[in-house]
Design an enzyme around this catalytic site. Structure first.
Site, PDB file in Angstrom:
ATOM      1  NE  ARG A 190       7.054  -2.564   5.871  1.00  0.00           N
ATOM      2  CZ  ARG A 190       5.738  -2.313   5.891  1.00  0.00           C
ATOM      3  NH1 ARG A 190       5.119  -1.938   4.790  1.00  0.00           N
ATOM      4  NH2 ARG A 190       5.051  -2.492   7.006  1.00  0.00           N
ATOM      5  NE  ARG A 194       5.713  -0.326  10.230  1.00  0.00           N
ATOM      6  CZ  ARG A 194       4.559  -0.285   9.567  1.00  0.00           C
ATOM      7  NH1 ARG A 194       4.480   0.273   8.383  1.00  0.00           N
ATOM      8  NH2 ARG A 194       3.471  -0.804  10.098  1.00  0.00           N
ATOM      9  NE  ARG A 231       1.494  -4.681  11.042  1.00  0.00           N
ATOM     10  CZ  ARG A 231       2.484  -4.466  10.158  1.00  0.00           C
ATOM     11  NH1 ARG A 231       3.648  -5.034  10.321  1.00  0.00           N
ATOM     12  NH2 ARG A 231       2.283  -3.678   9.143  1.00  0.00           N
ATOM     13  NE  ARG A 235      -4.789  -1.098   9.748  1.00  0.00           N
ATOM     14  CZ  ARG A 235      -3.683  -0.548   9.253  1.00  0.00           C
ATOM     15  NH1 ARG A 235      -3.697   0.651   8.754  1.00  0.00           N
ATOM     16  NH2 ARG A 235      -2.567  -1.221   9.271  1.00  0.00           N
ATOM     17  CE  LYS A 237      -2.492  -0.991   3.723  1.00  0.00           C
ATOM     18  NZ  LYS A 237      -1.929  -2.312   4.093  1.00  0.00           N
TER      19      LYS A 237
HETATM   20  P1  AMP Z   1       0.345   0.700   8.881  1.00  0.00           P
HETATM   21  O1  AMP Z   1       1.520   1.594   8.717  1.00  0.00           O
HETATM   22  O2  AMP Z   1      -0.836   1.121   8.035  1.00  0.00           O
HETATM   23  O3  AMP Z   1       0.687  -0.752   8.729  1.00  0.00           O
HETATM   24  O4  AMP Z   1      -0.154   0.881  10.407  1.00  0.00           O
HETATM   25  C1  AMP Z   1       0.689   0.559  11.496  1.00  0.00           C
HETATM   26  C2  AMP Z   1      -0.122   0.435  12.763  1.00  0.00           C
HETATM   27  O5  AMP Z   1      -0.764   1.700  13.050  1.00  0.00           O
HETATM   28  C3  AMP Z   1      -1.257  -0.568  12.725  1.00  0.00           C
HETATM   29  O6  AMP Z   1      -0.805  -1.892  13.003  1.00  0.00           O
HETATM   30  C4  AMP Z   1      -2.170  -0.023  13.820  1.00  0.00           C
HETATM   31  O7  AMP Z   1      -1.647  -0.307  15.104  1.00  0.00           O
HETATM   32  C5  AMP Z   1      -2.056   1.474  13.610  1.00  0.00           C
HETATM   33  N1  AMP Z   1      -3.069   1.985  12.632  1.00  0.00           N
HETATM   34  C6  AMP Z   1      -2.821   2.513  11.394  1.00  0.00           C
HETATM   35  N2  AMP Z   1      -3.962   2.882  10.789  1.00  0.00           N
HETATM   36  C7  AMP Z   1      -4.967   2.580  11.662  1.00  0.00           C
HETATM   37  C8  AMP Z   1      -6.385   2.706  11.612  1.00  0.00           C
HETATM   38  N3  AMP Z   1      -7.012   3.191  10.530  1.00  0.00           N
HETATM   39  N4  AMP Z   1      -7.093   2.287  12.699  1.00  0.00           N
HETATM   40  C9  AMP Z   1      -6.473   1.793  13.784  1.00  0.00           C
HETATM   41  N5  AMP Z   1      -5.150   1.620  13.895  1.00  0.00           N
HETATM   42  C10 AMP Z   1      -4.394   2.020  12.847  1.00  0.00           C
END
Ligand code: AMP
Length: 214
Positions: A127, A160, A171, A88, A13
């Site tokens: 990554r 990360r 996740r 999400r 993404k």
């Molecule tokens: P990402 O970078 O999109 O993989 O997001 C990393 C982490 O941020 C996720 O595993 C969640 O803990 C949190 N997070 C990101 N976007 C959301 C969302 N829309 N709702 C809730 N938690 C989020």
């Protein structure tokens, strides 16, 4: 163009969002990036979100919804945007619908990136991210020119915390349980694309499908 990128962690993404942002000249709104920034800056929102992000759990809807509402007020989002990692949950999607309705705008398309679990695991554990500009690398497929150094800004690369294998499994579980039902929620707007391919090929497939369905 108002777009949402859906797909499990590791679907690409972030990488596709950066390419789409340039092609369509729209801001890339990543709630994950926004939360990581709040955490790094030790804001009160960051403190609330920290434990959830660390464990690969979703940050409570009310926190994320409010954060997105503020972000959409900024000028650069007036003529379009690309959400990456938001919504999400069904709750977040309903909140977004209400917000956009108030603003008299709507989502054009939802891009659903499909990819198999073995590819996801391989991609995420290899990554690496730039600590300064957030650029995304991969030790197998998108290596930096110099080990551990960002090609774009010279920043140091890091892994990360939530890209460690134990957290990735959680996740993914969260994705299948809470986020994947959004494909059905947005079914009239969804474009599904095979995201297991090279990033350029996936990108061209997305662009072609967006044109086709205009
Ligand atoms: P990402 O970078 O999109 O993989 O997001 C990393 C982490 O941020 C996720 O595993 C969640 O803990 C949190 N997070 C990101 N976007 C959301 C969302 N829309 N709702 C809730 N938690 C989020």
């Amino acid at each position: 163009m108002r777009l949402i990128l859906l797909g499990p962690p590791g679907a690409g993404k972030g990488v596709q969002a950066e390419m789409l942002k340039k092609r369509y000249n729209i801001p890339h709104i990543s709630t994950g990036d926004m939360l990581r920034e709040e955490i790094a800056n030790k804001t009160s929102l960051g403190e609330k979100a920290q434990e959830y992000v660390k464990e690969g759990k979703l940050v409570p809807d009310d926190i994320v919804i409010k954060m997105v509402e503020e972000r959409l007020k900024k000028d650069d989002a007036k003529n379009g945007f690309l959400f990456d990692g938001y919504p999400r949950t069904i709750n977040q999607a309903i909140a977004l619908d209400k917000l956009l309705e108030k603003m008299n705008i709507f989502i054009d398309k939802v891009i659903n990136l499909e990819v198999k679990e073995d590819i996801i695991l391989k991609r995420l554990t290899t990554r690496r991210i730039c600590s300064l500009c957030g650029a995304i690398y991969n030790l197998l497929t998108m290596r930096p020119k110099v080990d551990n150094v960002c090609d774009k800004c010279g920043g140091e690369l890091y892994q990360r915390n939530d890209d460690k294998e134990e957290v990735i499994k959680d996740r993914l579980k969260t994705y299948y349980l809470q986020t994947s039902p959004l494909v059905e929620y947005y079914k009239n707007k969804v474009i599904s694309v095979d995201a297991g391919r090279e990033k350029e090929e996936t990108f061209e497939n997305i662009v072609a499908k967006l044109k086709e369905q205009k």
